[in-house]
Design an enzyme around this catalytic site. Structure first.
Site, PDB file in Angstrom:
ATOM      1  CG  ASN A   1      -2.000  -1.078   1.121  1.00 21.38           C
ATOM      2  OD1 ASN A   1      -2.094  -1.783   0.126  1.00 21.38           O
ATOM      3  ND2 ASN A   1      -2.811  -1.209   2.170  1.00 21.38           N
TER       4      ASN A   1
ATOM      5  CG  HIS B   1     -21.091  36.545 -29.173  1.00 21.53           C
ATOM      6  ND1 HIS B   1     -21.723  35.871 -28.154  1.00 21.53           N
ATOM      7  CD2 HIS B   1     -20.871  37.809 -28.713  1.00 21.53           C
ATOM      8  CE1 HIS B   1     -21.904  36.687 -27.131  1.00 21.53           C
ATOM      9  NE2 HIS B   1     -21.379  37.865 -27.443  1.00 21.53           N
TER      10      HIS B   1
ATOM     11  CB  SER C   1      -9.532  13.180 -49.177  1.00 22.08           C
ATOM     12  OG  SER C   1     -10.647  12.380 -49.517  1.00 22.08           O
TER      13      SER C   1
ATOM     14  CG  ASN D   1      -8.596  16.663 -44.795  1.00 21.21           C
ATOM     15  OD1 ASN D   1      -9.312  17.533 -45.277  1.00 21.21           O
ATOM     16  ND2 ASN D   1      -8.645  15.402 -45.197  1.00 21.21           N
TER      17      ASN D   1
ATOM     18  CE1 TYR E   1      -4.530   0.516  -2.828  1.00 16.74           C
ATOM     19  CE2 TYR E   1      -5.290  -1.676  -2.209  1.00 16.74           C
ATOM     20  CZ  TYR E   1      -4.776  -0.812  -3.156  1.00 16.74           C
ATOM     21  OH  TYR E   1      -4.522  -1.262  -4.428  1.00 16.74           O
TER      22      TYR E   1
ATOM     23  CD  GLN F   1      -4.896  -3.888  -9.834  1.00 19.75           C
ATOM     24  OE1 GLN F   1      -4.388  -4.474  -8.887  1.00 19.75           O
ATOM     25  NE2 GLN F   1      -5.499  -4.532 -10.825  1.00 19.75           N
TER      26      GLN F   1
ATOM     27  CE  LYS G   1      -0.497   1.737  -9.424  1.00 19.10           C
ATOM     28  NZ  LYS G   1      -1.814   1.554  -8.752  1.00 19.10           N
TER      29      LYS G   1
END
Length: 460
Positions: free
Chosen positions: A111, A157, A278, A286, A318, A323, A326
């Protein structure tokens, strides 16, 4: 957990589904360097406190160093049956040095071990991200300096509002990424406490020295409460929150690059290095790098929410749920780092079109506020009255399909006789931009001064 440890307590083999859901090795093995570093620090402390012998300590340090070399070289095989990176390393250490390996876990639990490793990993990850953000800021400052006087439309805007300079616009992102760096620095400071010594949750009866291990590993101090030390994941959440905000900033810039580079806008062009084609339309160009950076923001925000939901109802201390802490963090730091690298490249790669920007900056009566300000400044009108007068003039120009600057002096004076030729001179976008000299404003002189400040700050 090794077979020997499991058999001492359990008498039925682990079910396959249990084994698979319990296995963390496939993702937490990236903590191996931090695990070995923390284990060596813990070993040195055990020797210094006469909890284990110097001979055993030397064997453990040497064995862990060999394991680190094996993993670095790709000569180490991780076994999912051993559950996680910690047990894999411990198992290999036993193969190398025998029973002395079993002494390493004295006064330590997985732990506090994993909490320490995770903090070390995130601390290094934050340092990398901070460096990358600084490089991106430098790229934006470079581009801003080149275009300190390049006029473009400023938007509210997504409508033309007032003319600004392109350099000023880019420096807005420098400010954003500076706040990101501060957030990451704060997260790093908050996580910089060592959980080692908390053991499972209650501390230990051994005469350990948490101050030694904290200093050895570069932590500011040991955690103050053993329960909190093993159950806390705020440090991961703060890092994910900082990553989410930074990714959002990247996404906003990416969105602008997508808009700017479109044929309809044409403010910038990305080279082949940051463009794709494309499969069916041979003419297409693009901005996929920008689009993917934009998409990463959703993924990183999802990582933050994922861990937040894992932690929201966990009782102390704990639980195995943790687990799941991560993978979201690993993914977020990796995704953010890639997004920053791509954005830095695009900022240095894009070629602005000053003429297109200049032409667009005059659209939408963008200097109307300058005329209202002139009326206030020259004739002491209340701003609301000046606003009404200019609004009426905009309505006339709009009805005729012309710009405000295209109206004749006589037409201006029909609406308000106080308007004279000196007022008409302020309607150019160049004059408008040059007049914005208030602190933080867009005038080229302000931008140049801001560039100088940022260069000094980023060099510090």
């Amino acid at each position: 957990m090794s077979a020997k440890i499991r058999q001492a307590r359990f008498h039925v083999e682990m079910h396959d589904a249990m084994e698979r859901i319990n296995d963390a090795t496939h993702f937490d093995k990236r903590l191996y360097a931090e695990d070995i570093e923390a284990s060596q620090a813990h070993c040195r402390m055990l020797v210094a406190r006469n909890i284990i012998s110097r001979q055993d300590g030397e064997s453990i340090i040497k064995g862990l160093t060999q394991i680190r070399e094996e993993i670095d070289k790709g000569d180490f095989t991780f076994d999912s049956k051993l559950e996680d990176v910690h047990m894999n390393i411990e198992h290999r250490l036993h193969e190398l040095i025998g029973d002395a390996a079993g002494r390493l876990h004295t006064a330590r639990s997985r732990n506090d071990q994993v909490a320490t490793d995770f903090r070390l990993y995130i601390r290094r990850g934050i340092e990398t991200i901070e460096m990358q953000l600084k490089e991106l800021q430098n790229a934006l400052v470079d581009a801003g300096e080149q275009h300190a006087a390049t006029i473009m439309p400023g938007f509210t805007h997504l409508q033309p509002a007032q003319p600004v300079t392109f350099g000023h616009h880019l420096l807005a992102y420098v400010e954003m990424f500076e706040r990101d760096r501060i957030r990451f620095a704060n997260a790093r400071e908050n996580l910089n406490e060592s959980p080692l010594g908390a053991c499972a949750l209650a501390g230990t009866s051994f005469p350990i020295d948490p101050e030694q291990t904290a200093a050895d590993l570069g932590f500011r101090k040991p955690c103050g409460n053993s329960i909190d030390a093993v159950s806390d994941r705020d440090f991961a959440l703060e890092s994910l929150a900082a990553a989410s905000i930074s990714a959002m900033h990247l996404s906003r810039l990416a969105e602008e690059i997508v808009l700017w580079s479109s044929a309809l806008v044409g403010f910038v062009r990305l080279s082949d290095a940051y463009s794709t084609g494309s499969s069916i339309m041979p003419q297409k160009r693009n901005p996929d790098a920008a689009e993917l950076v934009r998409a990463k923001a959703g993924r990183i925000a999802g990582d933050f929410v994922s861990l937040l939901m894992v932690m929201k109802a966990l009782p102390l201390s704990y639980s195995k749920d943790m687990q799941e802490d991560k993978e979201p963090l690993f993914d977020a730091l990796e995704s953010l780092g890639l997004g920053i690298a791509a954005m830095r490249g695009m900022v240095g790669d894009m070629t602005p079109d000053p003429e297109a920007m200049r032409a667009a900056s005059a659209a939408g009566f963008s200097t109307a506020t300058d005329l209202a300000d002139w009326l206030v400044r020259e004739h002491a009108l209340p701003f609301r009255e000046a606003h009404r007068i200019v609004g009426e003039l905009v309505g006339i120009a709009e009805a005729r399909g012309t710009g405000l600057e295209e109206l004749s002096l006589q037409e201006f004076q029909k609406v308000d006789a106080r308007i004279d030729e000196s007022a008409l001179k302020i309607l150019s976008v160049e004059d408008s931009v040059a007049s914005r000299t208030s602190p933080g404003g867009t005038s080229p002189g302000n931008v140049a001064a801001a560039i100088a400040r940022w260069r000094k700050h980023l060099r510090a």
